[in-house]
Design a protein around this motif. Structure first.
Motif, PDB file in Angstrom:
ATOM      1  N   VAL A 109       0.815  -1.218   0.000  1.00 23.70           N
ATOM      2  CA  VAL A 109       0.000   0.000   0.000  1.00 23.70           C
ATOM      3  C   VAL A 109       0.848   1.267   0.000  1.00 23.70           C
ATOM      4  CG1 VAL A 109      -1.946  -1.115   1.152  1.00 23.70           C
ATOM      5  CG2 VAL A 109      -0.162  -0.037   2.531  1.00 23.70           C
ATOM      6  N   ILE A 110       2.186   1.131   0.058  1.00 23.67           N
ATOM      7  CA  ILE A 110       3.043   2.310   0.091  1.00 23.67           C
ATOM      8  C   ILE A 110       3.428   2.731  -1.327  1.00 23.67           C
ATOM      9  CG2 ILE A 110       3.975   1.792   2.366  1.00 23.67           C
ATOM     10  CD1 ILE A 110       6.472   0.685   1.035  1.00 23.67           C
ATOM     11  N   THR A 111       3.854   3.976  -1.441  1.00 24.45           N
ATOM     12  CA  THR A 111       4.353   4.487  -2.718  1.00 24.45           C
ATOM     13  C   THR A 111       5.882   4.435  -2.717  1.00 24.45           C
ATOM     14  OG1 THR A 111       4.472   6.760  -1.881  1.00 24.45           O
ATOM     15  CG2 THR A 111       2.384   6.041  -2.863  1.00 24.45           C
ATOM     16  N   LEU A 112       6.471   4.791  -3.833  1.00 23.15           N
ATOM     17  CA  LEU A 112       7.928   4.754  -3.953  1.00 23.15           C
ATOM     18  C   LEU A 112       8.595   5.685  -2.946  1.00 23.15           C
ATOM     19  CD1 LEU A 112      10.331   3.615  -5.512  1.00 23.15           C
ATOM     20  CD2 LEU A 112      10.086   5.517  -7.139  1.00 23.15           C
ATOM     21  N   ARG A 113       7.992   6.837  -2.700  1.00 25.14           N
ATOM     22  CA  ARG A 113       8.559   7.788  -1.742  1.00 25.14           C
ATOM     23  C   ARG A 113       8.490   7.271  -0.312  1.00 25.14           C
ATOM     24  NH1 ARG A 113       6.546  13.865  -3.605  1.00 25.14           N
ATOM     25  NH2 ARG A 113       7.634  13.889  -5.651  1.00 25.14           N
ATOM     26  N   GLU A 114       7.534   6.405  -0.047  1.00 28.79           N
ATOM     27  CA  GLU A 114       7.365   5.874   1.308  1.00 28.79           C
ATOM     28  C   GLU A 114       8.130   4.569   1.530  1.00 28.79           C
ATOM     29  OE1 GLU A 114       2.775   7.502   1.948  1.00 28.79           O
ATOM     30  OE2 GLU A 114       3.161   5.534   1.046  1.00 28.79           O
ATOM     31  N   ALA A 115       8.868   4.134   0.511  1.00 26.71           N
ATOM     32  CA  ALA A 115       9.594   2.862   0.612  1.00 26.71           C
ATOM     33  C   ALA A 115      10.655   2.891   1.710  1.00 26.71           C
ATOM     34  CB  ALA A 115      10.250   2.526  -0.724  1.00 26.71           C
ATOM     35  N   SER A 116      11.113   4.095   2.077  1.00 29.21           N
ATOM     36  CA  SER A 116      12.139   4.202   3.126  1.00 29.21           C
ATOM     37  C   SER A 116      11.632   3.647   4.450  1.00 29.21           C
ATOM     38  CB  SER A 116      12.568   5.656   3.296  1.00 29.21           C
ATOM     39  OG  SER A 116      11.457   6.479   3.600  1.00 29.21           O
ATOM     40  N   PHE A 117      10.317   3.754   4.713  1.00 31.90           N
ATOM     41  CA  PHE A 117       9.746   3.192   5.939  1.00 31.90           C
ATOM     42  C   PHE A 117       9.840   1.666   5.928  1.00 31.90           C
ATOM     43  CE2 PHE A 117       7.546   7.304   5.555  1.00 31.90           C
ATOM     44  CZ  PHE A 117       7.817   7.830   6.816  1.00 31.90           C
ATOM     45  N   TYR A 118       9.643   1.090   4.761  1.00 30.06           N
ATOM     46  CA  TYR A 118       9.757  -0.367   4.612  1.00 30.06           C
ATOM     47  C   TYR A 118      11.163  -0.829   4.943  1.00 30.06           C
ATOM     48  CZ  TYR A 118       9.998  -4.907   2.260  1.00 30.06           C
ATOM     49  OH  TYR A 118      10.202  -6.233   1.968  1.00 30.06           O
ATOM     50  N   TYR A 119      12.157  -0.149   4.383  1.00 32.52           N
ATOM     51  CA  TYR A 119      13.544  -0.541   4.617  1.00 32.52           C
ATOM     52  C   TYR A 119      13.975  -0.253   6.056  1.00 32.52           C
ATOM     53  CZ  TYR A 119      13.793  -1.047  -0.437  1.00 32.52           C
ATOM     54  OH  TYR A 119      13.572  -1.454  -1.733  1.00 32.52           O
ATOM     55  N   LEU A 120      13.380   0.766   6.650  1.00 28.88           N
ATOM     56  CA  LEU A 120      13.669   1.062   8.050  1.00 28.88           C
ATOM     57  C   LEU A 120      13.205  -0.077   8.950  1.00 28.88           C
ATOM     58  CD1 LEU A 120      14.633   3.042  10.246  1.00 28.88           C
ATOM     59  CD2 LEU A 120      12.318   4.025  10.239  1.00 28.88           C
ATOM     60  N   LEU A 121      12.008  -0.591   8.679  1.00 35.15           N
ATOM     61  CA  LEU A 121      11.487  -1.717   9.457  1.00 35.15           C
ATOM     62  C   LEU A 121      12.292  -2.992   9.195  1.00 35.15           C
ATOM     63  CD1 LEU A 121       7.631  -1.122   9.125  1.00 35.15           C
ATOM     64  CD2 LEU A 121       9.044  -0.831  11.159  1.00 35.15           C
ATOM     65  N   GLU A 122      12.749  -3.170   7.970  1.00 39.49           N
ATOM     66  CA  GLU A 122      13.610  -4.314   7.647  1.00 39.49           C
ATOM     67  C   GLU A 122      14.889  -4.258   8.477  1.00 39.49           C
ATOM     68  OE1 GLU A 122      13.552  -6.648   4.358  1.00 39.49           O
ATOM     69  OE2 GLU A 122      11.580  -6.588   5.288  1.00 39.49           O
TER      70      GLU A 122
END
Length: 207
Positions: free
Chosen positions: A125-138
């Motif tokens: 559900v995230i956009t490309l700009r919000e991908a940093s949150f995904y990698y932060l959680l990783e």
């Protein structure tokens, strides 16, 4: 149920690692079957993550993925770590038994499930700009896992902080040595089989 009670204890270890790993070793609260269930769950989680993570962060082609191949990226390193750590700590006055190493390592992997599963849903559900949150959680999952592995190793072997860090680094080196020796052994076996087969063919032609 007894199994659910044992499974809940793994959450206690994840959020209270000092008390959790101490009780795991000295109160026998850690269970091998729970550690193996966590290992299986992590494997399934990684398979789902590679197949169903959002296209923004997923660079894998779902049709080219082989779920069986994923086993070697989770189960093989897990077994190598346990064997290498046990072999090394036996020579370094470690107090941990092999079963305790397996249990502690399995329990330390729980954050990978707790974070990767919701993060996989978030990635859709995230956009490309919000991908940093995904990698932060990783990154948070990886750090949490390493932290628990560090506390678990230090507790079950009764090491100091410095000796634990040194042991973990040496364990990675020993894993590399085991892989090298394993590849060398299989290469040697392959050459022997090929040599024997060649001799057999020569004898068959002359006969």
């Amino acid at each position: 149920m007894r199994f659910l009670k044992e499974a809940r204890y793994s959450l206690h270890v994840a959020f209270h690692p000092f008390d959790g790993f101490w009780d795991l070793k000295y109160e026998n609260k850690g269970k091998l079957r729970i550690a193996l269930v966590i290992l299986l769950a992590v494997t399934v989680t990684m398979i789902l993550k590679r197949q169903y993570a959002g296209y923004v962060v997923n660079y894998n082609h779902p049709l080219e993925l082989n779920s069986i191949d994923e086993l070697k990226y989770i189960i093989l390193p897990f077994l190598l770590w346990c064997v290498a750590n046990w072999s090394l700590t036996t020579l370094m006055d470690g107090e941990g038994k092999f079963a305790e190493i397996v249990i502690a390592t399995g329990y330390a992997m729980l954050p990978l499930i707790l974070i990767y599963l919701p993060n996989m849903l978030l990635s859709n559900v995230i956009t490309l700009r919000e991908a940093s949150f995904y990698y932060l959680l990783e990154s948070a999952a990886a750090i949490w896992f390493v932290w628990l592995l560090f506390i678990g190793t230090m507790t079950i072997h009764q090491y100091t902080v410095t000796k634990t860090i040194m042991t973990m680094l040496l364990t990675v080196v020993v894993m590399g040595v085991i892989i090298f020796l394993g590849l060398l052994f299989f290469s040697l076996i392959q050459q022997i089989v090929s040599f024997v087969y060649t001799i057999y063919q020569e004898l068959s032609l002359r006969a």
